[in-house]
Design an enzyme around this catalytic site. Structure first.
Site, PDB file in Angstrom:
ATOM      1  N   LYS A 224       0.844  -1.199   0.000  1.00 50.82           N
ATOM      2  CA  LYS A 224       0.000   0.000   0.000  1.00 50.82           C
ATOM      3  C   LYS A 224       0.878   1.248   0.000  1.00 50.82           C
ATOM      4  O   LYS A 224       1.781   1.378   0.819  1.00 50.82           O
ATOM      5  CB  LYS A 224      -0.915  -0.015   1.227  1.00 50.82           C
ATOM      6  N   GLY A 229      -1.464   4.786  -4.582  1.00 47.76           N
ATOM      7  CA  GLY A 229      -2.016   3.515  -5.024  1.00 47.76           C
ATOM      8  C   GLY A 229      -1.344   2.339  -4.363  1.00 47.76           C
ATOM      9  O   GLY A 229      -1.174   2.300  -3.144  1.00 47.76           O
ATOM     10  N   ASP A 257      -7.708  -1.400   6.189  1.00 45.68           N
ATOM     11  CA  ASP A 257      -8.644  -2.516   6.335  1.00 45.68           C
ATOM     12  C   ASP A 257      -9.597  -2.566   5.139  1.00 45.68           C
ATOM     13  O   ASP A 257      -9.926  -3.647   4.640  1.00 45.68           O
ATOM     14  CB  ASP A 257      -9.434  -2.383   7.632  1.00 45.68           C
ATOM     15  N   ASP A 293     -14.128   3.968  11.601  1.00 45.90           N
ATOM     16  CA  ASP A 293     -13.370   2.885  10.972  1.00 45.90           C
ATOM     17  C   ASP A 293     -14.109   2.199   9.839  1.00 45.90           C
ATOM     18  O   ASP A 293     -13.499   1.766   8.864  1.00 45.90           O
ATOM     19  CB  ASP A 293     -13.016   1.834  12.035  1.00 45.90           C
TER      20      ASP A 293
END
Length: 317
Positions: A224, A229, A257, A293
């Site tokens: 990541k 990107g 996540d 989140d």
């Protein structure tokens, strides 16, 4: 079951107004945990996901299970602990883009996870086991539990997906580095951030760092790179996948996540690796546009619309 994961989920309290918490007298509460975030993100995309953990047999524990189950995640392997409490944490917004987090999780119910809590047949019935570097940092028994879960997955040809998800405050750096590299060696797919890769292997380009993961044994490395990107490397291919740049980051927590959920859902939908990573990039961008989140994690129709209209609104490509 398509994906099973395990780890600690806590109740998150956030002051209603920005500034030091000492001046706050009103807080909102949410449910948050890296592994359950992934499970929820997958469920919203139509993937069958299950989450394993321990919770205190208290109101916070009941709130967490009810919430995650309500999101369509299977919680049948969650254990309630009669002698330990559910973990809590607070997140204060000091200024735009600046957050400070304080955890109250020492000796929490989830930190008492042990290998005997696992159901081997449950893991065996999945296509992917998702684990992070947070869980083994919580306690020795949590570390052993993660190793046992991976052993069960390997025994039944279930692919292991590992997100290092480094939390420096949880353990000494030398121990974190040793354990995280150990888990890289056991994983099929590794999803590090560029900062985590540098923590493990030193400064280098995404290509150089990805090869380090590959040399440790991970057959697929997906790194990541934030708004730039992601970069992926397998034994026979490598590629940069352009990101989705957002005009304003509301809350950066949970983007990684969301990325994991996007990649795994793409693979389960039969997409190639590049398109799966692109989906991960899109969900990561969507996640930072909402506070909380999991609040920005999309359902599939909204995800598709977002990706088709990526040049408009708050996101550009």
């Amino acid at each position: 079951m398509d994906v099973v994961t395990l780890g600690e989920t806590m109740v998150l309290f956030t002051p209603e107004h920005a500034g030091p918490m000492r001046y706050s007298d009103r807080f909102s509460s949410r449910v948050a945990g890296a592994e359950s975030n992934v499970a929820i993100g997958l469920a919203r995309l139509g993937v069958q996901s299950g989450w394993m953990s321990r919770l205190g047999n208290d109101e916070f524990g009941k709130k967490i299970r009810s919430f995650i189950r309500g999101e369509g995640v299977d919680t049948s392997r969650v254990i309630f602990d009669e002698t330990a409490d559910t973990g809590l944490f607070f997140k204060e917004k000091l200024a735009n883009g600046e957050w400070r987090v304080k955890y109250y999780r020492r000796d929490s119910a989830a930190s008492r996870l042990k290998p005997e809590d696992l159901d081997e047949s449950y893991i065996a019935g999945a296509k992917y086991l998702h684990v992070t570097g947070i869980t083994p940092a919580l306690s020795d028994s949590c570390y052993e539990t993660v190793l046992s879960a991976i052993e069960y997955a390997k025994r039944h040809d279930v692919k292991v997906v590992f997100d290092p998800n480094l939390r420096r405050k949880l353990w000494p750096e030398h121990k974190a580095r040793k354990v995280l590299v150990e888990l890289v060696r056991k994983a099929d797919i590794v999803l590090p951030g560029i900062e985590e890769a540098e923590f493990l292997f030193g400064i280098g380009s995404p290509e150089e760092l990805a090869r380090q993961f590959n040399e440790q044994g991970a057959s697929t490395v997906i790194m990541k790179l934030g708004e730039e990107g992601a970069y992926y490397l397998t034994h026979d291919t490598e590629r940069y996948v352009e990101g989705f740049r957002v005009t304003e980051v509301v809350d950066p927590v949970g983007a990684g996540d969301g990325f994991s959920a996007g990649v795994l859902s793409g693979l389960l939908d039969g997409l190639n690796l590049e398109d799966s990573v692109q989906r991960g990039n899109a969900i990561g961008a969507m996640a930072v546009l909402a506070a909380g989140d999991i609040e920005g994690l999309p359902e599939k129709d909204r995800l598709i619309d977002f990706m088709h209209n990526r040049g408009q609104g708050d996101v550009e490509r």
